[in-house]
Design a protein around this motif. Structure first.
Motif, PDB file in Angstrom:
ATOM      1  N   THR A  35       0.692  -1.135  -0.043  1.00  0.00           N
ATOM      2  CA  THR A  35       0.222  -0.020  -0.008  1.00  0.00           C
ATOM      3  C   THR A  35       1.051   1.076  -0.032  1.00  0.00           C
ATOM      4  O   THR A  35       1.822   1.406   0.821  1.00  0.00           O
ATOM      5  CB  THR A  35      -1.055   0.083   1.184  1.00  0.00           C
ATOM      6  N   ARG A  36       0.526   2.213  -0.737  1.00  0.00           N
ATOM      7  CA  ARG A  36       1.185   3.525  -0.863  1.00  0.00           C
ATOM      8  C   ARG A  36       0.756   4.377   0.236  1.00  0.00           C
ATOM      9  O   ARG A  36      -0.459   4.411   0.549  1.00  0.00           O
ATOM     10  CB  ARG A  36       1.209   4.227  -2.176  1.00  0.00           C
ATOM     11  N   ILE A  37       1.743   4.855   0.865  1.00  0.00           N
ATOM     12  CA  ILE A  37       1.616   6.038   1.850  1.00  0.00           C
ATOM     13  C   ILE A  37       2.119   7.456   1.449  1.00  0.00           C
ATOM     14  O   ILE A  37       3.050   7.492   1.026  1.00  0.00           O
ATOM     15  CB  ILE A  37       2.393   5.674   3.202  1.00  0.00           C
ATOM     16  N   SER A  38       1.201   8.186   1.532  1.00  0.00           N
ATOM     17  CA  SER A  38       1.350   9.677   1.046  1.00  0.00           C
ATOM     18  C   SER A  38       1.921  10.816   2.026  1.00  0.00           C
ATOM     19  O   SER A  38       1.277  10.965   3.237  1.00  0.00           O
ATOM     20  CB  SER A  38       0.127  10.546   0.349  1.00  0.00           C
ATOM     21  N   LEU A  60      10.155   4.294  10.816  1.00  0.00           N
ATOM     22  CA  LEU A  60       9.505   3.260  10.338  1.00  0.00           C
ATOM     23  C   LEU A  60      10.393   2.205   9.310  1.00  0.00           C
ATOM     24  O   LEU A  60      10.201   0.966   9.462  1.00  0.00           O
ATOM     25  CB  LEU A  60       8.044   3.406   9.670  1.00  0.00           C
ATOM     26  N   GLU A  61      10.952   3.023   8.775  1.00  0.00           N
ATOM     27  CA  GLU A  61      11.783   2.147   7.636  1.00  0.00           C
ATOM     28  C   GLU A  61      12.935   1.462   8.521  1.00  0.00           C
ATOM     29  O   GLU A  61      13.393   0.282   7.882  1.00  0.00           O
ATOM     30  CB  GLU A  61      12.552   3.328   6.636  1.00  0.00           C
ATOM     31  N   SER A  62      13.428   1.866   9.505  1.00  0.00           N
ATOM     32  CA  SER A  62      14.340   1.303  10.442  1.00  0.00           C
ATOM     33  C   SER A  62      13.893   0.091  11.224  1.00  0.00           C
ATOM     34  O   SER A  62      14.529  -0.809  11.314  1.00  0.00           O
ATOM     35  CB  SER A  62      14.859   2.197  11.295  1.00  0.00           C
ATOM     36  N   MET A  63      12.529   0.007  11.267  1.00  0.00           N
ATOM     37  CA  MET A  63      11.686  -1.263  11.556  1.00  0.00           C
ATOM     38  C   MET A  63      11.587  -2.283  10.643  1.00  0.00           C
ATOM     39  O   MET A  63      10.841  -3.100  11.063  1.00  0.00           O
ATOM     40  CB  MET A  63      10.374  -0.538  12.619  1.00  0.00           C
ATOM     41  N   ALA A  73       6.787   6.589  -4.711  1.00  0.00           N
ATOM     42  CA  ALA A  73       5.812   6.635  -3.641  1.00  0.00           C
ATOM     43  C   ALA A  73       6.493   5.670  -2.575  1.00  0.00           C
ATOM     44  O   ALA A  73       7.120   4.747  -2.897  1.00  0.00           O
ATOM     45  CB  ALA A  73       4.638   6.035  -4.002  1.00  0.00           C
ATOM     46  N   THR A  74       6.403   6.175  -1.101  1.00  0.00           N
ATOM     47  CA  THR A  74       6.632   5.320  -0.167  1.00  0.00           C
ATOM     48  C   THR A  74       5.511   4.220   0.167  1.00  0.00           C
ATOM     49  O   THR A  74       4.373   4.672  -0.011  1.00  0.00           O
ATOM     50  CB  THR A  74       6.907   6.209   1.086  1.00  0.00           C
ATOM     51  N   GLU A  75       5.873   3.052   0.234  1.00  0.00           N
ATOM     52  CA  GLU A  75       4.785   2.233   0.497  1.00  0.00           C
ATOM     53  C   GLU A  75       5.199   1.191   1.706  1.00  0.00           C
ATOM     54  O   GLU A  75       6.216   1.063   2.218  1.00  0.00           O
ATOM     55  CB  GLU A  75       4.593   1.064  -0.581  1.00  0.00           C
ATOM     56  N   VAL A  76       4.207   0.486   2.174  1.00  0.00           N
ATOM     57  CA  VAL A  76       4.414  -0.627   3.207  1.00  0.00           C
ATOM     58  C   VAL A  76       5.111  -1.701   2.755  1.00  0.00           C
ATOM     59  O   VAL A  76       4.892  -2.199   1.517  1.00  0.00           O
ATOM     60  CB  VAL A  76       2.809  -1.152   3.639  1.00  0.00           C
TER      61      VAL A  76
END
Length: 231
Positions: A35-38, A60-63, A73-76
């Motif tokens: 899922t993309r996160i805006s 959150l990326e470090s997790m 796009a950033t995504e889950v």
């Protein structure tokens, strides 16, 4: 507190709020893998600038929960079979070491602590409290580390356990697994109270293998949520 310090504190609070919100959404699979996160949408939701959102995304990326890609796009983050295998290997190694330490150091109070954890798990089972049982499962493994005088080991166990727990939300029937997990915990506790380290480790490793078939089935039935490289 000066104006600059107050702004820093407000920004820190905003970042924490965003991290907490997205962490819950991701780990409960309300935000599915891929899922993309805006940035813009999250900033608007929390009434902040985009900088606190970027800071939250980095955390959150470090997790290992999101994938931040420059100019994309950033995504889950999707699941990775290789990462899951690594996570389970690390957890098993640390858990085995913690169990051996617990068998070495357990006393009467430690035995009571394990029994209390298991009693609460039986109560959660009777009340069909799946969320509560999940928290109590963490408490049991934390108690083992505390008894073994290696509380820091639980930091690793919790981190690796959370990675697999997110995956298993897709397919686990917790109400069916709870009795089996409690029985495993009882076997682990009995071995520890007897001071039998190798029996405790054997019970602990059996406990960890309970998810093997479930994870394999999820990978087949939910292939879209896995990285292409895992095929």
């Amino acid at each position: 507190m000066g104006k600059t310090a107050a702004l820093r504190e407000e920004r820190r609070s905003s970042v924490d709020d965003i991290v907490d919100y997205l962490y819950r959404e991701i780990t409960t699979l309300r935000l599915l893998p891929g899922t993309r996160i805006s940035e813009t949408d999250i900033a608007a939701r929390f009434g902040v600038s985009r900088q606190p959102v970027r800071d939250a995304f980095r955390r959150l990326e470090s997790m290992d929960l999101i994938l931040v890609r420059p100019k994309k796009a950033t995504e889950v983050k999707k699941f990775s079979a290789k990462a899951i295998e690594k996570s389970r290997f690390v957890r098993a190694a640390v858990e085995a070491a913690a169990l051996r330490k617990a068998a070495e150091h357990i006393d009467r109070a430690g035995g009571f602590q394990l029994d209390a954890c298991i009693a609460l798990q039986h109560k959660a089972l009777a009340e069909n409290d799946h969320a509560g049982f999940g928290r109590l499962d963490y408490d049991f493994h934390k108690a083992i580390c505390d008894i073994g005088r290696v509380p820091y080991a639980f930091d690793v166990i919790r981190t690796e356990k959370e990675k697999v727990d997110r995956l298993c939300v897709l397919g686990l029937a917790k109400e069916q697994r709870m009795p089996e997990l409690i029985a495993d915990h009882e076997a682990i506790a009995a071995a520890l109270k007897d001071g039998d380290a190798e029996r405790a480790v054997a019970a602990g490793m059996l406990h960890l293998t309970r998810l093997d078939e479930t994870i394999a089935a999820i990978r087949i039935n939910s292939a879209a949520y896995f990285d292409d490289e895992d095929g």
